[in-house]
Design an enzyme around this catalytic site. Structure first.
Site, PDB file in Angstrom:
ATOM      1  N   ILE A 166       0.822  -1.198   0.000  1.00 35.87           N
ATOM      2  CA  ILE A 166       0.000   0.000   0.000  1.00 35.87           C
ATOM      3  C   ILE A 166       0.863   1.258   0.000  1.00 35.87           C
ATOM      4  CG2 ILE A 166      -1.637   1.341   1.394  1.00 35.87           C
ATOM      5  CD1 ILE A 166      -2.944  -1.303   2.204  1.00 35.87           C
ATOM      6  N   ASP A 171      11.907   3.124   4.236  1.00 38.43           N
ATOM      7  CA  ASP A 171      11.620   1.723   4.517  1.00 38.43           C
ATOM      8  C   ASP A 171      12.905   1.065   5.001  1.00 38.43           C
ATOM      9  OD1 ASP A 171      10.696  -1.124   4.173  1.00 38.43           O
ATOM     10  OD2 ASP A 171       9.046  -0.149   3.108  1.00 38.43           O
ATOM     11  N   ASP A 184      14.284   2.971   9.803  1.00 35.92           N
ATOM     12  CA  ASP A 184      13.552   2.087  10.700  1.00 35.92           C
ATOM     13  C   ASP A 184      12.711   2.977  11.606  1.00 35.92           C
ATOM     14  OD1 ASP A 184      12.634   0.371  12.697  1.00 35.92           O
ATOM     15  OD2 ASP A 184      14.457  -0.850  12.691  1.00 35.92           O
ATOM     16  N   VAL A 185      11.395   2.955  11.422  1.00 34.62           N
ATOM     17  CA  VAL A 185      10.536   3.895  12.149  1.00 34.62           C
ATOM     18  C   VAL A 185      10.478   3.603  13.644  1.00 34.62           C
ATOM     19  CG1 VAL A 185       9.127   4.410  10.131  1.00 34.62           C
ATOM     20  CG2 VAL A 185       8.421   2.560  11.688  1.00 34.62           C
ATOM     21  N   TYR A 201      -1.903  -6.604  16.397  1.00 36.52           N
ATOM     22  CA  TYR A 201      -2.143  -5.745  15.240  1.00 36.52           C
ATOM     23  C   TYR A 201      -3.339  -4.826  15.467  1.00 36.52           C
ATOM     24  CZ  TYR A 201      -3.755  -4.345  10.622  1.00 36.52           C
ATOM     25  OH  TYR A 201      -4.191  -3.618   9.545  1.00 36.52           O
ATOM     26  N   LYS A 230      -3.601  -0.699  15.736  1.00 32.70           N
ATOM     27  CA  LYS A 230      -4.361   0.097  14.776  1.00 32.70           C
ATOM     28  C   LYS A 230      -5.484   0.894  15.448  1.00 32.70           C
ATOM     29  CE  LYS A 230      -2.110  -0.738  11.031  1.00 32.70           C
ATOM     30  NZ  LYS A 230      -1.498   0.350  10.219  1.00 32.70           N
TER      31      LYS A 230
END
Length: 240
Positions: free
Chosen positions: A15, A34, A60-61, A159, A163
């Site tokens: 995405i 990324d 790397d976030v 997950y 979110k």
């Protein structure tokens, strides 16, 4: 969006790659970030065919120093950041036929931390570092990815928690930034997506990222009346 500078995390594939391509096609200068350096470089080459100033920055976030460096490099090179797409994330992809993650009682804390710190922590860190530059210009868009899940889908807890937290994060940061004219929204794919990594069977059964159309372009142009909301792309427009 000609001349607008947009950073897309998780932009090497899936995405995020779709978002980057549609934004570049609309004229934006796209910076993809990324950890997958090989795919990151490939995507950046694709983007340069649409927008010659497109840039790839390995990031790397989960690591604050990485995020800070990425943001400052973008501003140093282009003088601003008009929009941020927080797409980087770890996703279970149960709908691809991928083995389910363990239930909470069997889940390793290291894995839990990795999901939370990538999905939620990365969204926090990237937002934290772009906001000062957006406030300075009294303009900007922050676009966060939200994905739902059913409680019956055992193994999806980490997950879905991350979110749902992102959705709450979006609402609260939207209010903090309202007076500086920074629009903070979440965007939902509404459904499972089969990206380039999906098995062939899943690709035949599920839509690809292209089903999201120009949703990210519209999100990067959303008015302040939409700030704080979670939006979906339907029939060529964004709806609450």
């Amino acid at each position: 969006m000609k001349g607008e500078v947009v950073s897309v995390t998780g932009g090497a594939k899936g995405i995020g790659r779709h978002a980057a391509r549609t934004l570049a096609r609309a004229g934006a200068i796209v910076v993809v970030a990324d950890t997958d350096v090989e795919r990151l470089d490939k995507t950046a080459r694709e983007l340069r065919e649409l927008q010659p100033d497109a840039t790839a920055l390995p990031t790397d976030v989960r690591i604050e120093a990485d995020v800070r460096r990425m943001v400052y490099e973008v501003v140093e090179r282009f003088g601003k950041i008009d929009a941020l797409v927080n797409d980087a994330g770890i996703v279970p992809h149960f709908n691809w036929g991928i083995p389910r993650w363990p239930r909470v009682r069997f889940l390793d804390k290291t894995f839990w931390d990795s999901v939370i710190q990538t999905n939620l922590g990365g969204t926090f860190l990237c937002t934290k570092y772009v906001v000062p530059f957006m406030e300075e210009r009294r303009s900007g868009h922050i676009i966060n990815l939200w994905g739902g899940g059913k409680a019956q889908n055992h193994g999806a807890c980490a997950y879905v928690v991350s979110k749902d937290a992102i959705r709450t994060f979006t609402r609260y940061v939207a209010e903090e930034e309202r007076e500086w004219n920074v629009c903070v929204i979440a965007i939902s794919p509404r459904q499972a997506i089969a990206t380039e990594d999906a098995p062939e069977e899943a690709k035949k059964r599920l839509p690809g990222p292209e089903v999201l159309g120009d949703g990210f372009v519209l999100a990067a142009q959303a008015g302040m009346d939409l700030t704080g909301n979670t939006l979906e792309y339907q029939d060529g427009s964004l709806v609450i």
